[in-house]
Design a protein around this motif. Sequence first.
Motif, short mmCIF file in Angstrom:
data_model
loop_
_atom_site.label_atom_id
_atom_site.label_comp_id
_atom_site.label_asym_id
_atom_site.label_seq_id
_atom_site.Cartn_x
_atom_site.Cartn_y
_atom_site.Cartn_z
N ARG A 34 -7.76 -26.13 -20.56
CA ARG A 34 -8.88 -25.71 -21.57
C ARG A 34 -8.94 -27.12 -22.31
O ARG A 34 -9.80 -27.56 -22.88
N ASP A 35 -7.67 -27.63 -22.78
CA ASP A 35 -7.59 -28.98 -23.59
C ASP A 35 -8.10 -29.95 -22.92
O ASP A 35 -9.09 -31.11 -23.41
N ILE A 36 -7.82 -30.12 -21.58
CA ILE A 36 -8.32 -31.05 -20.69
C ILE A 36 -9.71 -30.95 -20.54
O ILE A 36 -10.60 -32.35 -20.80
N ALA A 37 -10.25 -30.07 -20.35
CA ALA A 37 -11.54 -29.58 -20.32
C ALA A 37 -12.69 -30.20 -21.43
O ALA A 37 -13.42 -30.77 -21.04
N VAL A 38 -12.08 -30.02 -22.47
CA VAL A 38 -13.06 -30.19 -23.74
C VAL A 38 -13.13 -31.79 -23.73
O VAL A 38 -14.14 -32.42 -24.11
N VAL A 39 -11.95 -32.55 -23.69
CA VAL A 39 -11.87 -33.96 -23.86
C VAL A 39 -12.74 -34.45 -22.82
O VAL A 39 -13.73 -35.27 -23.07
N GLU A 40 -12.57 -34.23 -21.58
CA GLU A 40 -13.41 -34.49 -20.51
C GLU A 40 -14.99 -34.27 -20.69
O GLU A 40 -15.52 -35.38 -20.42
N ALA A 41 -15.10 -33.11 -21.01
CA ALA A 41 -16.92 -32.75 -21.33
C ALA A 41 -17.18 -33.73 -22.31
O ALA A 41 -18.30 -34.07 -22.28
#
Length: 214
Positions: A34-41
């Motif tokens: 989830r952390d990775i997803a928000v940074v990438e988004a």
Amino acid sequence: PQIHFASESFIDEVAAAIGKDPVDFRLEYLTDPRDIAVVEAAAKEAGWESRTSPRKDQTGEVRTGRGMAYASRGGTTVAMVAEVEVNPSSGRVWAKRFVVAHDCGLIINPDGLKRTVEGNIIQSMSRALREEVQFDRDNVTSIDWETYPIALSTDVPESIDVVLINRPEVMPTGAGEPSTRQVAAAIANAIFDATGTRLRRVPFTPERVKAALA
């Protein structure tokens, strides 16, 4: 906000010191999907191009920069990109654009959620750029809108782009305050990208910016 102003500014300092892109550097050490997803988004929506900070290709009266900050609060995870314009002559910083990726689990009211995030960005931007309680030995001296200035209509960003990540399988964990924690750091990191100068105290008033640049 004060803790993440320090920690997310320092993450950028480390990335700059070792010649790493600020987003790439964060992604190297994040492990929660989830952390990775928000940074990438947030990076994708902002059109982030991988490079080191600060920019070294700028001339002219106004310098531009971008900064990333990321934090979690109460189970809600938010990543943010701020794009700023800095006028070295006047010291004015304009936070021109914010891109926010927001994961609070199940989204029940997406329109209300977006408006809540937008409101918190404006409020936190005002705190980062203008608001400061002044006092003497006896009393608080910030007693009106002249001595305690808040953001004006001319300070409002050109755009706030909110990317909502819906996770129906996860209980909702709230909105609003989770998107206040990153603002000062994102702006500070963007100012550093624009000017090569690191600001370590809020608010980033014109006087403080000019003194730092000098």
